[in-house]
Design an enzyme around this catalytic site. Structure first.
Site, PDB file in Angstrom:
ATOM      1  N   CYS A 136       0.851  -1.191   0.000  1.00  0.00           N
ATOM      2  CA  CYS A 136       0.000   0.000   0.000  1.00  0.00           C
ATOM      3  C   CYS A 136       0.889   1.244   0.000  1.00  0.00           C
ATOM      4  O   CYS A 136       1.502   1.573   1.019  1.00  0.00           O
ATOM      5  CB  CYS A 136      -0.899  -0.036   1.244  1.00  0.00           C
ATOM      6  SG  CYS A 136      -1.820   1.469   1.523  1.00  0.00           S
ATOM      7  N   CYS A 139      -0.078   3.979   2.397  1.00  0.00           N
ATOM      8  CA  CYS A 139       0.206   3.723   3.820  1.00  0.00           C
ATOM      9  C   CYS A 139       1.703   3.814   4.109  1.00  0.00           C
ATOM     10  O   CYS A 139       2.111   4.364   5.119  1.00  0.00           O
ATOM     11  CB  CYS A 139      -0.247   2.325   4.241  1.00  0.00           C
ATOM     12  SG  CYS A 139      -1.738   1.761   3.471  1.00  0.00           S
ATOM     13  N   ASP A 140       2.524   3.231   3.235  1.00  0.00           N
ATOM     14  CA  ASP A 140       3.940   3.036   3.562  1.00  0.00           C
ATOM     15  C   ASP A 140       4.893   3.892   2.740  1.00  0.00           C
ATOM     16  O   ASP A 140       6.110   3.837   2.957  1.00  0.00           O
ATOM     17  CB  ASP A 140       4.311   1.556   3.378  1.00  0.00           C
ATOM     18  CG  ASP A 140       3.500   0.666   4.310  1.00  0.00           C
ATOM     19  OD1 ASP A 140       3.248   1.091   5.439  1.00  0.00           O
ATOM     20  OD2 ASP A 140       3.107  -0.439   3.897  1.00  0.00           O
TER      21      ASP A 140
END
Ligand code: NAP
Length: 309
Positions: A136, A139-140
């Site tokens: 993701c 997200c990261d």
């Protein structure tokens, strides 16, 4: 069996489909429960910025939108329980959901379990997740500020991830097993014009190189078989989704990719069981189509509870 609490509706999964079903059900006076593993939102909660859900003209982050959906459903009396569903008997009457917090019973069930990122299945992939392997970008991505990352895939997710990462990372290398992207045209030009995105066409990742963390990938040309090594700090795997249908696969009809077969009525092959959001067969998996499913499922469940089909 001693007296048990039988809900009118249990939604399994607290993403936008599950919480919209809960909102509509609670407003219709149905005794409603949402079973959620961790926190509301599902995949949506991992999305940094949602710009295509109407009503939020400046966009909204997925986590906040998820909280709002949960609070809205709970305002009308829907309950949430944080529990891992371990098995379901959807043919029993009432339907039984065995969970980490004990059994729950319901007259109708809305399956809103969504879809999770598909893995490549490479040796070490699971162990390196969080240590260079990611699924993701929203997200990261920030962890790779100023670094070099590989994105694997050629669909809309890979294209969107590569665009996002190109604004954070020093260099993005998009690895796709074909010579053209599957992603919609809207992505092609910005990707081609981004100065720090490189393409490795007709290539697959055959090995994750690592010490404690990922240090690179080995690529193979699918036509010539030639192998090359690409040093990188992270690998974002964006090769599609797999529906979370393991718990129901022997009970409701699935298509060949594992999605629950349900049309826009959201009815599954079992009476009183509905599938909403990314987990069902549909042409477009978005928040806006998941919430529409949630509303429709309750309409159908009300007919069923009233003695109809
Ligand atoms: P997708 O459209 O199914 O694309 C998956 C990509 O991964 C394909 O290019 C596929 O290659 C490749 N792939 C699959 N398995 C692979 C493997 N083992 N090794 C290497 N490559 C592999 O999946 P997605 O991009 O995650 O999108 C899923 C859904 O979400 C779609 O409906 C999409 O439209 C939607 N979505 C929309 C947006 C948007 O901006 N509107 C953004 C993200 C997602 P082949 O091309 O060779 O099959």
């Amino acid at each position: 069996m001693s007296e048990v609490h039988v809900y009118d509706m249990i939604a399994v999964g607290g993403g936008p489909g599950g919480y919209t079903a809960a909102l509509y059900a609670a407003r219709a006076g149905l005794d409603t429960l949402v079973l959620e593993k961790l926190s509301a939102g599902g995949q949506m909660a991992l999305t940094e910025e949602i710009d295509n859900y109407p009503g939020f003209e400046e966009g909204i982050d997925g986590f906040t939108l998820a909280e709002k959906m949960q609070q809205q459903a709970e305002r009308f009396g829907a309950r949430s329980e944080y529990a891992q569903v371990e098995s379901m008997d959807l043919t029993a009457s009432p339907k039984v959901l065995e969970t980490s917090e004990g059994p729950f019973y319901a007259r109708t069930v809305v399956l809103a379990t969504g879809a999770n990122p598909r893995e490549l299945g490479l040796p070490g992939e699971a162990a390196l997740t969080g240590r260079g392997v990611a699924y993701c970008a929203a997200c990261d991505g920030m962890r790779y500020k100023g670094r070099t990352v590989v994105v694997v895939g050629g669909g809309n997710s890979a294209a969107a991830d590569a665009m996002l990462l190109s604004r954070i990372a020093k260099k993005v290398i998009l690895v796709h097993r074909r010579d053209t992207l599957r992603a919609t045209k809207i992505y092609h030009e910005p990707l081609m014009q981004a100065e720090n995105i490189e393409f490795r066409w007709n290539s697959v990742v055959t090995e994750l190189l690592h010490a404690d963390k990922v240090t690179g990938v080995k690529l193979k040309d699918v036509h010539t078989g030639e192998e090359t090594t690409v040093p990188c700090d992270g690998v974002f795997i964006s090769v599609g989704r797999k529906p979370a249908t393991e718990l129901v696969q022997s009970q409701v009809a699935l298509d060949r990719n594992g999605y629950i077969i349900a049309d826009e009525t959201t009815k599954t092959s079992l009476p009183g069981v509905y599938a909403v959001g990314d987990v069902r067969t549909k042409p477009l998996r978005q928040v806006v189509t998941a919430v529409a499913d949630g509303a429709t499922a309750v309409h159908m469940a009300e007919e069923y509870l009233a003695g109809g089909e």
